[in-house]
Design a protein around this motif. Structure first.
Motif, PDB file in Angstrom:
ATOM      1  N   ALA A  60     -61.044  60.865  12.681  1.00  0.00           N
ATOM      2  CA  ALA A  60     -60.367  61.991  12.038  1.00  0.00           C
ATOM      3  C   ALA A  60     -60.428  63.227  12.925  1.00  0.00           C
ATOM      4  O   ALA A  60     -59.422  63.945  13.092  1.00  0.00           O
ATOM      5  CB  ALA A  60     -60.994  62.277  10.673  1.00  0.00           C
ATOM      6  N   MET A  61     -61.577  63.480  13.505  1.00  0.00           N
ATOM      7  CA  MET A  61     -61.721  64.639  14.385  1.00  0.00           C
ATOM      8  C   MET A  61     -60.853  64.485  15.629  1.00  0.00           C
ATOM      9  O   MET A  61     -60.256  65.453  16.110  1.00  0.00           O
ATOM     10  CB  MET A  61     -63.190  64.854  14.780  1.00  0.00           C
ATOM     11  CG  MET A  61     -64.094  65.210  13.618  1.00  0.00           C
ATOM     12  SD  MET A  61     -63.518  66.670  12.728  1.00  0.00           S
ATOM     13  CE  MET A  61     -64.147  66.348  11.106  1.00  0.00           C
ATOM     14  N   GLU A  62     -60.768  63.277  16.162  1.00  0.00           N
ATOM     15  CA  GLU A  62     -59.883  63.021  17.305  1.00  0.00           C
ATOM     16  C   GLU A  62     -58.434  63.295  16.929  1.00  0.00           C
ATOM     17  O   GLU A  62     -57.683  63.885  17.716  1.00  0.00           O
ATOM     18  CB  GLU A  62     -60.026  61.579  17.786  1.00  0.00           C
ATOM     19  CG  GLU A  62     -61.250  61.305  18.608  1.00  0.00           C
ATOM     20  CD  GLU A  62     -61.318  59.857  19.080  1.00  0.00           C
ATOM     21  OE1 GLU A  62     -60.258  59.189  19.197  1.00  0.00           O
ATOM     22  OE2 GLU A  62     -62.442  59.387  19.334  1.00  0.00           O
ATOM     23  N   ALA A  63     -58.037  62.865  15.745  1.00  0.00           N
ATOM     24  CA  ALA A  63     -56.664  63.108  15.284  1.00  0.00           C
ATOM     25  C   ALA A  63     -56.411  64.609  15.153  1.00  0.00           C
ATOM     26  O   ALA A  63     -55.363  65.114  15.586  1.00  0.00           O
ATOM     27  CB  ALA A  63     -56.411  62.402  13.956  1.00  0.00           C
ATOM     28  N   GLY A  64     -57.354  65.328  14.556  1.00  0.00           N
ATOM     29  CA  GLY A  64     -57.210  66.781  14.413  1.00  0.00           C
ATOM     30  C   GLY A  64     -57.145  67.477  15.756  1.00  0.00           C
ATOM     31  O   GLY A  64     -56.333  68.388  15.963  1.00  0.00           O
ATOM     32  N   THR A  74     -51.606  59.109  16.661  1.00  0.00           N
ATOM     33  CA  THR A  74     -51.354  57.782  16.103  1.00  0.00           C
ATOM     34  C   THR A  74     -52.524  56.823  16.299  1.00  0.00           C
ATOM     35  O   THR A  74     -52.944  56.143  15.355  1.00  0.00           O
ATOM     36  CB  THR A  74     -50.071  57.174  16.712  1.00  0.00           C
ATOM     37  OG1 THR A  74     -49.004  58.089  16.525  1.00  0.00           O
ATOM     38  CG2 THR A  74     -49.727  55.849  16.076  1.00  0.00           C
ATOM     39  N   ASP A  75     -53.050  56.747  17.517  1.00  0.00           N
ATOM     40  CA  ASP A  75     -54.160  55.812  17.778  1.00  0.00           C
ATOM     41  C   ASP A  75     -55.393  56.173  16.962  1.00  0.00           C
ATOM     42  O   ASP A  75     -56.059  55.300  16.400  1.00  0.00           O
ATOM     43  CB  ASP A  75     -54.506  55.786  19.271  1.00  0.00           C
ATOM     44  CG  ASP A  75     -53.440  55.101  20.104  1.00  0.00           C
ATOM     45  OD1 ASP A  75     -52.627  54.343  19.517  1.00  0.00           O
ATOM     46  OD2 ASP A  75     -53.420  55.319  21.328  1.00  0.00           O
ATOM     47  N   ALA A  76     -55.705  57.451  16.897  1.00  0.00           N
ATOM     48  CA  ALA A  76     -56.870  57.888  16.130  1.00  0.00           C
ATOM     49  C   ALA A  76     -56.676  57.587  14.640  1.00  0.00           C
ATOM     50  O   ALA A  76     -57.611  57.148  13.965  1.00  0.00           O
ATOM     51  CB  ALA A  76     -57.121  59.379  16.339  1.00  0.00           C
ATOM     52  N   LEU A  77     -55.478  57.795  14.136  1.00  0.00           N
ATOM     53  CA  LEU A  77     -55.194  57.504  12.723  1.00  0.00           C
ATOM     54  C   LEU A  77     -55.307  56.007  12.440  1.00  0.00           C
ATOM     55  O   LEU A  77     -55.840  55.607  11.399  1.00  0.00           O
ATOM     56  CB  LEU A  77     -53.813  58.018  12.330  1.00  0.00           C
ATOM     57  CG  LEU A  77     -53.667  59.537  12.285  1.00  0.00           C
ATOM     58  CD1 LEU A  77     -52.201  59.927  12.111  1.00  0.00           C
ATOM     59  CD2 LEU A  77     -54.518  60.125  11.175  1.00  0.00           C
ATOM     60  N   ARG A 118     -57.702  62.184   3.227  1.00  0.00           N
ATOM     61  CA  ARG A 118     -56.532  62.902   2.709  1.00  0.00           C
ATOM     62  C   ARG A 118     -56.123  64.040   3.637  1.00  0.00           C
ATOM     63  O   ARG A 118     -54.948  64.189   3.969  1.00  0.00           O
ATOM     64  CB  ARG A 118     -56.836  63.456   1.314  1.00  0.00           C
ATOM     65  CG  ARG A 118     -56.038  62.835   0.202  1.00  0.00           C
ATOM     66  CD  ARG A 118     -56.226  63.505  -1.151  1.00  0.00           C
ATOM     67  NE  ARG A 118     -57.564  63.958  -1.495  1.00  0.00           N
ATOM     68  CZ  ARG A 118     -58.525  63.218  -2.026  1.00  0.00           C
ATOM     69  NH1 ARG A 118     -58.305  61.946  -2.277  1.00  0.00           N
ATOM     70  NH2 ARG A 118     -59.698  63.731  -2.316  1.00  0.00           N
ATOM     71  N   ALA A 119     -57.101  64.816   4.055  1.00  0.00           N
ATOM     72  CA  ALA A 119     -56.809  65.944   4.942  1.00  0.00           C
ATOM     73  C   ALA A 119     -56.257  65.463   6.280  1.00  0.00           C
ATOM     74  O   ALA A 119     -55.315  66.054   6.818  1.00  0.00           O
ATOM     75  CB  ALA A 119     -58.070  66.781   5.154  1.00  0.00           C
ATOM     76  N   THR A 120     -56.827  64.385   6.809  1.00  0.00           N
ATOM     77  CA  THR A 120     -56.397  63.880   8.111  1.00  0.00           C
ATOM     78  C   THR A 120     -54.992  63.279   8.039  1.00  0.00           C
ATOM     79  O   THR A 120     -54.216  63.388   8.992  1.00  0.00           O
ATOM     80  CB  THR A 120     -57.386  62.822   8.638  1.00  0.00           C
ATOM     81  OG1 THR A 120     -58.702  63.372   8.611  1.00  0.00           O
ATOM     82  CG2 THR A 120     -57.050  62.403  10.047  1.00  0.00           C
ATOM     83  N   ALA A 124     -50.046  68.356   8.999  1.00  0.00           N
ATOM     84  CA  ALA A 124     -50.217  69.777   9.320  1.00  0.00           C
ATOM     85  C   ALA A 124     -51.689  70.147   9.537  1.00  0.00           C
ATOM     86  O   ALA A 124     -51.986  71.255   9.979  1.00  0.00           O
ATOM     87  CB  ALA A 124     -49.645  70.625   8.192  1.00  0.00           C
ATOM     88  N   SER A 125     -52.618  69.241   9.251  1.00  0.00           N
ATOM     89  CA  SER A 125     -54.035  69.603   9.353  1.00  0.00           C
ATOM     90  C   SER A 125     -54.552  69.404  10.771  1.00  0.00           C
ATOM     91  O   SER A 125     -54.242  68.427  11.439  1.00  0.00           O
ATOM     92  CB  SER A 125     -54.864  68.806   8.357  1.00  0.00           C
ATOM     93  OG  SER A 125     -54.852  67.448   8.703  1.00  0.00           O
ATOM     94  N   GLY A 126     -55.358  70.369  11.183  1.00  0.00           N
ATOM     95  CA  GLY A 126     -55.994  70.305  12.489  1.00  0.00           C
ATOM     96  C   GLY A 126     -57.492  70.216  12.342  1.00  0.00           C
ATOM     97  O   GLY A 126     -58.027  69.990  11.244  1.00  0.00           O
ATOM     98  N   LEU A 127     -58.167  70.431  13.432  1.00  0.00           N
ATOM     99  CA  LEU A 127     -59.611  70.296  13.479  1.00  0.00           C
ATOM    100  C   LEU A 127     -60.313  71.257  12.520  1.00  0.00           C
ATOM    101  O   LEU A 127     -61.279  70.881  11.855  1.00  0.00           O
ATOM    102  CB  LEU A 127     -60.081  70.534  14.916  1.00  0.00           C
ATOM    103  CG  LEU A 127     -61.373  69.893  15.361  1.00  0.00           C
ATOM    104  CD1 LEU A 127     -61.438  68.420  15.023  1.00  0.00           C
ATOM    105  CD2 LEU A 127     -61.561  70.095  16.848  1.00  0.00           C
TER     106      LEU A 127
END
Length: 159
Positions: A60-64, A74-77, A118-120, A124-127
């Motif tokens: 999740a942090m990588e995605a953010g 995409t890969d992080a998700l 949910r947040a990830t 629109a959500s970032g770190l």
């Protein structure tokens, strides 16, 4: 004849006492082995469950971070969703093996994990938004409950 009967009774009492002592000792040994076997399964399950939660958090942090830098998340998700699927299955084993306090703590970890998911999943959500989910605090409570369930004192764990 009377001395033979007394001797025979003495032998029978000795044999019966020996049998009872051996049976009690074997039963106690069996119970200890069974408890140890279940404790090993619990420990393995607890570790696997927490590992999945940490993998979800890391992905999740990588995605953010990727979103904040304008990159592709995409890969992080995908990794996050894969870890979530494993966590979901492991949770069932966790609840079956764990005591009430550990299961309650795991339910709280689930709630925080779902908040993070949910947040990830929100594009629109970032770190910064992801760091507001209090998952680490819930994991700390889970660690305490698991140590208690496994009868691991803080001093023994640090040796």
């Amino acid at each position: 004849m009377a001395t033979q009967i007394v001797t025979l009774v003495g032998v029978l009492i000795g044999a019966l006492t020996s049998y009872c002592a051996t049976a009690v000792a074997e039963r106690a040994r069996f119970r200890r082995e069974l408890a140890t076997r279940w404790d090993e399964r619990k420990l393995d399950t607890y570790i696997a469950y927490v590992t999945c939660v940490k993998e979800i958090q890391r992905a999740a942090m990588e995605a953010g971070r990727a979103r904040d830098q304008g990159g592709d998340a995409t890969d992080a998700l995908r990794e996050m969703e894969s870890s979530e699927n494993r966590r979901s299955v492991l949770f069932e084993t966790f609840v079956l093996l764990g005591d009430e306090r550990a299961a309650t703590a795991a339910h709280t970890v689930n709630q925080r994990t779902w908040e993070l998911l949910r947040a990830t999943r929100d594009p629109a959500s970032g770190l910064a938004e992801l760091r507001t989910v209090p998952l680490v605090e819930a994991l700390n409570v889970l660690h305490q409950a698991a140590r208690s369930d496994l009868a691991i004192s803080r001093g023994a764990a640090g040796r």
